[in-house]
Design a protein around this motif. Structure first.
Motif, mmCIF file in Angstrom:
data_model
loop_
_atom_site.group_PDB
_atom_site.id
_atom_site.type_symbol
_atom_site.label_atom_id
_atom_site.label_comp_id
_atom_site.label_asym_id
_atom_site.label_seq_id
_atom_site.Cartn_x
_atom_site.Cartn_y
_atom_site.Cartn_z
ATOM 1 N N GLY A 169 0.795 -1.215 0.000
ATOM 2 C CA GLY A 169 0.000 0.000 0.000
ATOM 3 C C GLY A 169 0.829 1.269 0.000
ATOM 4 N N ASP A 170 2.154 1.129 -0.159
ATOM 5 C CA ASP A 170 3.016 2.309 -0.143
ATOM 6 C C ASP A 170 2.934 3.098 -1.436
ATOM 7 N N LYS A 171 2.722 2.411 -2.538
ATOM 8 C CA LYS A 171 2.646 3.066 -3.833
ATOM 9 C C LYS A 171 1.190 3.196 -4.255
ATOM 10 N N GLU A 172 0.952 4.111 -5.148
ATOM 11 C CA GLU A 172 -0.396 4.343 -5.654
ATOM 12 C C GLU A 172 -0.928 3.075 -6.310
ATOM 13 N N GLY A 173 -2.056 2.582 -5.852
ATOM 14 C CA GLY A 173 -2.696 1.416 -6.433
ATOM 15 C C GLY A 173 -2.139 0.089 -5.961
ATOM 16 N N GLU A 174 -1.113 0.087 -5.102
ATOM 17 C CA GLU A 174 -0.545 -1.159 -4.616
ATOM 18 C C GLU A 174 -1.504 -1.792 -3.605
ATOM 19 N N GLU A 175 -1.711 -3.082 -3.730
ATOM 20 C CA GLU A 175 -2.635 -3.769 -2.836
ATOM 21 C C GLU A 175 -2.007 -3.952 -1.463
#
Length: 177
Positions: free
Chosen positions: A127-133
């Motif tokens: 969840g650290d990057k945009e769109g990362e699950e």
């Protein structure tokens, strides 16, 4: 102590005393003597700030180091400082890259939130990057906690648990390349 509302006569007196150069404590004493009030120094400071008299400028104190005989006085011009005196190295002025830490002692199951069982560890991964699950650890959790033993130690300090003593937990934090 007076209520928070100052009458216009009191505010006008504050302005007059402020522009005469009185300190806030002196202004408070003068207003209290004149009007029979009981304003504190802090009340005077607060109103002065609210009506725009006291700005963010800070008062400076004169130097406490005595000047030597024959040396320039207190209000003389200062000598220019040596270049780079007391400056941190340039590497300290650059913003540091954030270090991403992970818990090496635990291999997470990366379970989705909707698949977590009531007894599963809810320590999040991703969840650290945009769109990362975002996945969750999913190992059996400690009683009274939302996390498994290694994650309790990671989030609250080694050996911390709710209601029981946890044995030694060896966690090693490493940066992720």
């Amino acid at each position: 102590m007076e209520p928070g509302h100052w009458s216009s006569e009191h505010s006008d007196a504050l302005r007059d005393y402020f522009f005469k150069g009185l300190s806030y404590a002196e202004i408070g004493r003068e207003i209290n003597a004149r009007f029979g009030t009981a304003y504190s120094r802090n009340a005077v400071v607060g109103l002065a700030r609210r009506i725009g008299l006291a700005g963010p400028a800070r008062m400076t104190s004169p130097s406490i180091v005595p000047s030597l005989p024959g040396a320039p006085g207190l209000f003389s011009t200062c000598r220019p400082a040596l270049p780079n005196l007391n400056l941190p190295p340039l590497s300290a002025l650059k913003p540091a890259k954030p270090v991403k830490l992970r818990c090496v002692g635990v291999r997470p199951r990366l379970i989705a939130l909707v698949e977590l069982e009531p007894g599963d560890c809810r320590y999040p991964y991703g969840g650290d990057k945009e769109g990362e699950e975002i996945g969750f650890c999913g190992h059996p959790r400690q009683p009274g906690s939302s996390y498994c033993a290694p994650h309790v130690g990671l989030t609250r300090g080694a050996g911390a648990a709710f209601g029981r003593t946890v044995g030694p937990v060896a966690l090693r934090l490493v940066s992720v390349a």
